[in-house]
Motif scaffolding. Structure first.
Motif, PDB file in Angstrom:
ATOM      1  N   LEU A 170       0.832  -1.205   0.000  1.00 28.55           N
ATOM      2  CA  LEU A 170       0.000   0.000   0.000  1.00 28.55           C
ATOM      3  C   LEU A 170       0.865   1.253   0.000  1.00 28.55           C
ATOM      4  N   GLN A 178      -9.032   5.379  -3.672  1.00 26.89           N
ATOM      5  CA  GLN A 178      -9.234   4.224  -2.801  1.00 26.89           C
ATOM      6  C   GLN A 178      -8.866   4.526  -1.356  1.00 26.89           C
ATOM      7  N   ARG A 179      -9.667   3.964  -0.422  1.00 23.25           N
ATOM      8  CA  ARG A 179      -9.364   4.062   1.001  1.00 23.25           C
ATOM      9  C   ARG A 179      -9.192   2.664   1.573  1.00 23.25           C
ATOM     10  N   ILE A 180      -8.533   2.577   2.735  1.00 21.68           N
ATOM     11  CA  ILE A 180      -8.214   1.273   3.287  1.00 21.68           C
ATOM     12  C   ILE A 180      -9.463   0.436   3.525  1.00 21.68           C
ATOM     13  N   LEU A 183     -10.884  -1.824   0.786  1.00 19.32           N
ATOM     14  CA  LEU A 183     -10.115  -2.945   0.266  1.00 19.32           C
ATOM     15  C   LEU A 183     -10.685  -4.261   0.772  1.00 19.32           C
ATOM     16  N   TYR A 216      -0.164  -0.238  -4.252  1.00 22.38           N
ATOM     17  CA  TYR A 216      -1.503   0.205  -4.582  1.00 22.38           C
ATOM     18  C   TYR A 216      -1.790   1.514  -3.836  1.00 22.38           C
ATOM     19  N   ILE A 218      -3.507   4.442  -1.827  1.00 18.59           N
ATOM     20  CA  ILE A 218      -4.690   4.630  -0.985  1.00 18.59           C
ATOM     21  C   ILE A 218      -4.571   5.987  -0.287  1.00 18.59           C
ATOM     22  N   GLN A 219      -5.702   6.506   0.144  1.00 16.97           N
ATOM     23  CA  GLN A 219      -5.712   7.716   0.958  1.00 16.97           C
ATOM     24  C   GLN A 219      -6.434   7.431   2.263  1.00 16.97           C
TER      25      GLN A 219
END
Length: 245
Positions: A170, A178-180, A183, A216, A218-219
């Motif tokens: 990540l 995308q956010r955690i 997923l 990948y 993510i924010q």
């Protein structure tokens, strides 16, 4: 109250003298006396109950009990690849990351890192970081020391080690979609590598290299977090979603 905890590099049943730093802390800071109970660990798992039997002239002798296979590790394997931060931020990030259960801490020098380390300075800082990791384990109850890797170039690491890492990778990147929590939950035993930037974030070439290495983006939300906040917030979220919860 929990007994004071101290790290000792090698342990076995019997009696031993505490290492100088541990002895100083026990005798002069905590002011422990003969009869006081301790817990000792060597970083490889489990701990030993111990009792102070002598405290003279700075030498603290203890008697060890039987090894206890106590573990407080997270079921989640997370390594934090942290781009170098300025000042004491790196120390703080490492300390709290250990408390949050990281298995490995990888300090990386990025294009936008304010802090620059090489040669003897890098060796000294790495030694200090290992001491911080030990102290954090003493405080939080962990009996296994996380790895603290030597400082490496971010781009070299991405090209060589980073691209070969297994599991979920990540990249903390503000502005991505995308956010955690969106997923899919990884399978049990999946290793997770979290790559976090320094004060200035990542250079576009570094972002491209991270993507090519399988990271990948993510924010964490709509607000831009400081470097010392972002990686710790991400670790807490990962533990809450898939680890200690």
């Amino acid at each position: 109250m929990l007994a004071p905890r101290f790290f000792c590099a090698s342990l076995s049943a019997g009696t031993l003298e505490l290492p100088p730093k541990a002895a100083h802390h026990a005798a002069n800071v905590l002011r422990l006396k003969p009869g006081s109970l301790l817990a000792l660990f060597d970083g490889t798992g489990g701990e030993y109950p111990a009792e102070i039997i002598s405290n003279k002239r700075g030498a603290v002798e203890v008697k060890l009990g039987e090894h206890r296979p106590i573990e407080r590790e997270s079921p989640l394997f997370v390594r934090l690849a942290q781009t170098l931060q300025a000042g004491e931020k790196m120390d703080y990030t490492l300390q709290k990351a250990v408390e949050l259960g990281v298995r490995a801490f990888l300090p990386l020098e990025g294009r936008r890192s304010v802090l620059r380390l090489d040669g003897e300075r890098a060796v000294k800082r790495n030694t200090r970081w290992r001491e911080i990791a030990i102290a954090a384990c003493e405080q939080c109850g962990r009996n296994r020391l996380p790895e603290v890797a030597p400082v490496a170039s971010l781009e070299n690491w991405l090209r060589e080690a980073g691209s070969a890492l297994p599991g979920l990778k990540l990249l903390l990147l503000p502005g991505t979609e995308q956010r955690i929590h969106t997923l899919d939950r990884p399978a049990p035993g999946t290793e997770i590598t979290l790559l976090a930037g320094a004060e200035g974030g990542f250079d576009p070439m570094e972002i491209d290299a991270a993507r090519k290495a399988g990271f990948y983006p993510i924010q964490l939300g709509p607000r831009i977090l400081r470097t010392e906040t972002a990686s710790l917030a991400a670790l807490a979220i990962l533990q809450g979603l898939w680890g200690d919860s």
